[in-house]
Scaffold this motif. Structure first.
Motif, PDB file in Angstrom:
ATOM      1  N   PRO A 191       1.162   8.390  -1.211  1.00 58.79           N
ATOM      2  CA  PRO A 191       1.894   9.267  -2.018  1.00 58.79           C
ATOM      3  C   PRO A 191       3.015  10.075  -1.430  1.00 58.79           C
ATOM      4  O   PRO A 191       2.807  10.865  -0.365  1.00 58.79           O
ATOM      5  CB  PRO A 191       0.715  10.217  -2.510  1.00 58.79           C
ATOM      6  N   ASP A 192       4.075  10.432  -2.173  1.00 58.52           N
ATOM      7  CA  ASP A 192       5.273  11.244  -1.677  1.00 58.52           C
ATOM      8  C   ASP A 192       5.826  10.777  -0.086  1.00 58.52           C
ATOM      9  O   ASP A 192       6.045  11.496   0.565  1.00 58.52           O
ATOM     10  CB  ASP A 192       4.550  12.540  -1.368  1.00 58.52           C
ATOM     11  N   SER A 193       5.656   9.316   0.014  1.00 57.29           N
ATOM     12  CA  SER A 193       6.073   9.078   1.068  1.00 57.29           C
ATOM     13  C   SER A 193       6.873   7.643   0.860  1.00 57.29           C
ATOM     14  O   SER A 193       6.536   6.823   0.003  1.00 57.29           O
ATOM     15  CB  SER A 193       4.965   8.842   2.368  1.00 57.29           C
ATOM     16  N   PRO A 194       8.069   7.468   1.765  1.00 61.41           N
ATOM     17  CA  PRO A 194       8.572   6.179   1.512  1.00 61.41           C
ATOM     18  C   PRO A 194       8.060   4.927   2.266  1.00 61.41           C
ATOM     19  O   PRO A 194       8.399   3.776   2.292  1.00 61.41           O
ATOM     20  CB  PRO A 194      10.234   6.417   2.049  1.00 61.41           C
ATOM     21  N   GLY A 195       7.090   5.428   3.193  1.00 55.37           N
ATOM     22  CA  GLY A 195       6.346   4.438   4.015  1.00 55.37           C
ATOM     23  C   GLY A 195       5.271   3.668   3.424  1.00 55.37           C
ATOM     24  O   GLY A 195       4.731   4.200   2.189  1.00 55.37           O
ATOM     25  N   PHE A 196       4.561   2.612   3.934  1.00 55.71           N
ATOM     26  CA  PHE A 196       3.511   2.233   3.461  1.00 55.71           C
ATOM     27  C   PHE A 196       2.453   1.933   4.291  1.00 55.71           C
ATOM     28  O   PHE A 196       2.672   1.965   5.680  1.00 55.71           O
ATOM     29  CB  PHE A 196       3.933   0.650   3.133  1.00 55.71           C
ATOM     30  N   GLY A 211       0.769  -1.078  -0.072  1.00 52.98           N
ATOM     31  CA  GLY A 211      -0.115  -0.127   0.200  1.00 52.98           C
ATOM     32  C   GLY A 211       0.814   1.154  -0.075  1.00 52.98           C
ATOM     33  O   GLY A 211       1.365   1.655   1.021  1.00 52.98           O
ATOM     34  N   THR A 212       1.017   1.819  -1.192  1.00 53.07           N
ATOM     35  CA  THR A 212       1.946   3.111  -1.194  1.00 53.07           C
ATOM     36  C   THR A 212       1.151   4.059  -0.838  1.00 53.07           C
ATOM     37  O   THR A 212       0.003   4.409  -0.798  1.00 53.07           O
ATOM     38  CB  THR A 212       2.438   3.248  -2.610  1.00 53.07           C
ATOM     39  N   PRO A 263      -0.854  -4.954  10.046  1.00 47.58           N
ATOM     40  CA  PRO A 263      -0.276  -5.890   9.108  1.00 47.58           C
ATOM     41  C   PRO A 263      -1.248  -6.212   8.028  1.00 47.58           C
ATOM     42  O   PRO A 263      -2.502  -5.690   7.892  1.00 47.58           O
ATOM     43  CB  PRO A 263      -0.281  -7.150  10.052  1.00 47.58           C
ATOM     44  N   LEU A 264      -0.688  -6.896   7.214  1.00 48.57           N
ATOM     45  CA  LEU A 264      -1.421  -7.437   5.790  1.00 48.57           C
ATOM     46  C   LEU A 264      -2.730  -8.319   6.343  1.00 48.57           C
ATOM     47  O   LEU A 264      -2.421  -9.143   7.138  1.00 48.57           O
ATOM     48  CB  LEU A 264      -0.593  -8.189   4.797  1.00 48.57           C
TER      49      LEU A 264
END
Length: 631
Positions: free
Chosen positions: A266-271, A263-264, A278-279
């Motif tokens: 926008p404009d962040s390296p986190g998920f 789950g990207t 958790p998934l």
């Protein structure tokens, strides 16, 4: 001249590496030069794909004629520096403030040491869970519960011989939460996993629980789709063998990239999915694990919920990830294949990924007894996919072993079907111009974008380097010149400007906003009204997504691409073009990865000398992951 000055004068450092060292000097002018140089080299090492920097072998990173400190002198300078943490094994807090960490002989940027520590911790958490009690029996085949024995026998009719490692992998999955299945092309990794998933679904239904929630993922969109396609084909084969279609219906039919799975934002390296969110899955199957870099694998592992299974598929002989880390090799280093003895030395080649401790007496972990890592590793060797059109197996084996004599003999013999050796040919664009042009011009004649993208996979030029006459950038520029004026009905103006009808594009940076990622391939096409769009694959292969070319993240042409960028992809016909002179990026892993991208035909253009030099070299990387998993 100081070491840092010598490295700068030699052009060995990037601006970013030098800036890190200078920032430490400004904050503490008395910082020893050896520490400043180590900081710069730790930064450079990450850019070169390593997790950290080994002061015992600086020549592996920088070939410039530099007067290097002794490992002992470097160790003493690092040990007394305020900028360097020296934690005990697995200790997170003692490395919380220092920008550098010196541990087990490696100098890390703190962030990358943390990625490695978190990854090891997460893998141990997943592997330690035991989803179903394991019976006390001899070998994995006997561990199949009685109520699944009939289904297991139908899925793996050759299991009775005791030589079928595919059945061993599936049986191991019933009792292990962390499973690694490795092997070269055509060894049946995806077929094995499909049958394993059928067993897991049957196991859940027999126990009265809901069928497992399963995800198929890979580092790139193309690799994810290839995996999903293989699973769909394997499911069709199973139903033809009489396996209950209702059971097979619980298996996923589509794949996803790791970025989309997590789950990207926008404009962040986190998920969106992480340790605290958790998934919502029970089984995560990841293909092309050799391509996954250290930060992404750490984030994936942390997002796998407690009690879920993680299955990693990969070919350990392929190139490691483009970005930092050689994660698959590190995990395999701690997880010998079934039947091998435990210990670090059973899997890693002699130019080992894990460094020696560089004279570090304070780190008693060096002599610590290795502890079993709770994972199961099955290595498949039997070749199941034998094509009458392409007989790569003997050549791939010779390249994998670094046997240049055998490899060249096979190439020159002409006896391998589908394999063509253009010895000494440095310019296929000239010698095979018409054949190559026919393919590229046909891309613009496809009936729709989905068909154009499918056609694009029929042929690709792969290179070892980006620059130079045999580099991807130069070849793409020449190909675009060749295409000028070839568009039917469009005239020479059709290639004016940066974009033109039929131009292949390769994304070179991740864009979470667009859901386009490094390695994604698209094509520029004009519609009936003359409007041009760049089309890229979507979640559904039949429905690619259009983008205005000016809105795309960083990209370049993709008629020719580096072998690194081609990982996770396959093409009907591959032209592997090697540089005219040896380049340090060449290795047996690069050549092996390049030639195994071919499905039906391989053309290898290069000199015998360059091939021999490439096969003599390993693409090993510095990493402490294998050590962390066994202490």
């Amino acid at each position: 001249m100081s070491l840092l000055q010598a490295l700068t004068k030699a052009g060995a450092l990037r601006t970013l590496d030098h800036a890190l060292a200078q920032s430490l000097r400004r904050l503490a002018p008395d910082t020893p030069d050896a520490v400043l140089a180590a900081a710069a080299l730790a930064s450079l090492a990450v850019a070169a794909g390593h997790a950290g920097f080994d002061p015992g072998e600086p020549q592996r990173l920088v070939e410039a004629p530099v007067d290097w400190p002794t490992p002992e002198a470097w160790r003493q300078a690092l040990a007394s520096s305020r900028w360097v943490a020296r934690p005990q094994a697995g200790d997170a807090e003692s490395a919380a403030d220092a920008p550098l960490v010196f541990e087990h002989g490696l100098v890390y940027l703190r962030r990358y040491r943390e990625y490695e520590r978190r990854l090891a911790e997460g893998l141990r958490r997943i592997g330690s869970a035991e989803p179903h009690p394991r019976e006390e029996t001899e070998g994995d085949h006997a561990q199949v519960p009685t109520h699944l024995a009939d289904l297991f026998a139908r899925l793996f009719p050759e299991a009775a011989t005791g030589e079928d490692k595919q059945s061993g992998a599936a049986a191991a999955a019933l009792h292990h939460s962390l499973l690694l299945v490795t092997g070269g092309p055509g060894t049946g990794k995806t077929t094995t996993i499909t049958r394993m998933l059928v067993l897991l679904a049957a196991q859940a239904l027999e126990s009265g629980t809901a069928p497992p929630r399963i995800a198929l993922a890979a580092p790139t969109g193309r690799a994810a789709e290839r995996m999903a396609e293989s699973v769909r084909n394997a499911v069709q084969a199973l139903t033809a063998l009489g396996i209950d279609p209702a059971l097979c219906a619980h298996l996923p039919t589509a794949g996803t990239t790791l970025h989309r799975l997590l789950g990207t934002i926008p404009d962040s390296p986190g998920f969106r999915h992480h340790a605290d969110n958790p998934l919502p899955l029970d089984v995560v199957v990841v293909d092309e694990a050799s391509m996954i870099d250290l930060p992404l694998m750490a984030k994936l592992v942390e997002a796998v919920p407690d009690g879920a299974r993680l299955v990693l598929l990969g070919d350990p002989d392929q190139l490691p990830s483009v970005e930092a880390g050689d994660v698959l090799s590190g995990i395999l280093e701690a997880t010998p294949p079934v039947g091998a003895a435990h210990g670090r030395e059973t899997h890693t080649p002699t130019d080992a990924h894990t460094p020696a401790p560089a004279g570090d007496p304070d780190h008693a972990q060096t002599g610590t007894k290795l502890t079993p890592f709770p994972a199961r590793h099955i290595h498949l060797t039997r070749g199941w996919r034998q094509s009458a059109e392409l007989d790569l197996a003997p050549l791939a084996a010779a390249v994998r072993e670094g046997d240049s004599g055998t490899a060249l003999s096979l190439l020159r013999s002409g006896e391998l079907s589908g394999v063509h050796f253009h010895e000494g040919n440095a310019d296929p664009l000239q010698t095979h111009r018409e054949h190559l042009l026919d393919h590229w011009t046909s891309l613009a004649e496809a009936s729709d974008p989905a068909q154009a993208l499918a056609n694009a996979a029929r042929l690709r030029i792969l290179t070892a380097v980006r620059e130079g006459p045999q580099g991807a950038r130069g070849l793409n520029a020449r190909i675009e010149e060749m295409l000028a004026g070839t568009r039917r009905g469009a005239g020479p103006a059709s290639t004016a400007g940066r974009y033109f009808h039929g131009r292949l594009l390769l994304i070179t940076e991740n864009s979470y906003r667009h859901r386009l990622f490094n390695g994604d391939i698209g094509i520029c096409l004009r519609d009936a009204a003359g409007a041009l769009a760049a089309w890229f694959p979507g979640d559904d292969p039949a429905s690619p997504r259009p983008f205005h070319p000016a809105a795309l993240p960083a990209h370049e042409s993709a008629f020719a691409m580096t072998v690194h960028k081609a990982q996770g992809s396959e093409f009907d016909e591959v032209w592997l073009v090697l540089p005219a002179r040896f380049n340090r990026v060449l290795s047996r892993e690069l050549v092996y990865t390049g030639l195994t991208r071919a499905r039906h035909a391989l053309h290898l253009a290069g000199s015998a000398e360059v091939i021999a030099e490439a096969l003599a070299r390993h693409a090993g990387r510095w990493s402490g992951l294998g050590w962390r998993l066994t202490v």
